[in-house]
Every structure is written in structure tokens, then in C-alpha cells.
Design an enzyme around this catalytic site. Sequence first.
Site, short mmCIF file in Angstrom:
data_model
loop_
_atom_site.label_atom_id
_atom_site.label_comp_id
_atom_site.label_asym_id
_atom_site.label_seq_id
_atom_site.Cartn_x
_atom_site.Cartn_y
_atom_site.Cartn_z
N LYS A 66 -3.62 0.70 15.23
CA LYS A 66 -4.32 0.11 14.09
C LYS A 66 -5.82 0.04 14.34
O LYS A 66 -6.63 0.44 13.50
CB LYS A 66 -3.79 -1.29 13.78
CG LYS A 66 -4.39 -1.92 12.53
CD LYS A 66 -4.45 -3.42 12.60
CE LYS A 66 -5.62 -3.90 13.44
NZ LYS A 66 -5.82 -5.36 13.35
N ASP A 103 -2.19 -2.92 8.91
CA ASP A 103 -2.17 -4.27 9.50
C ASP A 103 -1.10 -5.07 8.77
O ASP A 103 -0.29 -4.53 8.02
CB ASP A 103 -3.56 -4.91 9.38
CG ASP A 103 -3.96 -5.22 7.94
OD1 ASP A 103 -3.22 -4.83 7.00
OD2 ASP A 103 -5.00 -5.86 7.75
#
Length: 213
Positions: free
Chosen positions: A117, A135
Site C-alpha cells: 500500500k 487501504d
Amino acid sequence: MNANEILDQIEQIFPHAQCELHHQSAYQLLVAVVLSAQATDASVNQVTPGLFAAYPTSKAMAQASIPEIESYIRRIGLYRNKARSIHDLSIALEEEYGGQVPCSMKELMALPGVGRKTASVVRSVAFDIPSFAVDTHVDRVSKRLGLAKPQDSVEKVEEKLKRKIDRSRWNQGHHDMIFFGRYLCTARNPHCDKCPFVEICKKDKLEAYKQKK
């Protein structure tokens, strides 16, 4: 309603969605994203002005002690682990890349404390490379809007979003979905009365899956 049409609707609600982490360089963005794990962007923005004033570059951060770094970020969660991560990644940047943040996924993910991420956010925001960081907000919104299944892993959600959304929209689409999840389709008490996607929402199905799990 397909994924691109969903983004069209979200962009009407949030026409100015963008990265909310304050930074002035790719390095500062990288540090801020590492600090944002299990913490809000707002809380990170409260500690980074002092941190970056003291250590604006990877060279400065690498030369600091971990307790010194901790003193600037102790207001955010997991600050001890994060202090070590940003210290160690700064050393790695200095030793391996001359203080420059690399842009490849492989090289970014090899840095201490940097996961997929974080690497995707840096590639997208700092280098404008088409990426779709997933996320907690993006994961939740994707599953509630039927763009992914409740049981899908983060990697699977990313794969599906990239397949369903035009590549040219990946970078902005990431911000659109974060804003939608952060300010409207919240984890608790979502504002369903203001949502244009009530008819396709799978929130109940997602909650049932979580409870069964």
C-alpha cells in the site's frame, strides 16, 4: 453501474479529492505514509511539521537516534516501531539510492517498513505512475459497492479494481474512494441518507460475513 460510473458519481460529491498527507518531497511522502499505518492522516499531519523541520531529508533522519525520532512522533500509534522503520529506511535510501526515493514497486517494498500500500501511494502521488493503493477505506468501499467480494484479500481487491477501472483513472480513483470512505461511507454510522449507491450497497452482506468470520 460499472466501476467507472461509480467513480463519476463519487467525483461529483468530492470533486477535489487528493492526498491529505502534508509533504514537500517524495521522501517526506514516504515517511508520512509509513507513519499513517493504523493512524489517521490528520494525526500524522500534526507530528510531521516538527519531524520534518528537524529531519527534512533521509540523510538527516539516518543520522538521528531512534529515541530522538520517537520524541517527535509519540502522539501517534505504534510510534516506536514506526520510528525504527523510518530511521532504517532512511539509512537504506542513503546507502543504496544516494538519498533518492526509488520508483519501482520492488525497490520500494524492499525498504524497511514499506508494504504494498505504501509503495503504491508513493508511486502514484510522488511519481504519477498509475497505481491503486488499497487501504482500509478503499477495501471497505469496494466491498460495500460490490466491486469486490467480502472475502477478498487486499491484493485481490487491488487486482479487481485495476481490472474494472480505466488505467488512466487509477491514481485519482484511489483518492476518490478514500474521500468517499473517510467522509461519507464511514466504517461506523455511514451517511446512507446522502449516498447515491443505496440500491447497489452490499453493506449488510459484508457485515454478515464479518460476524460469521
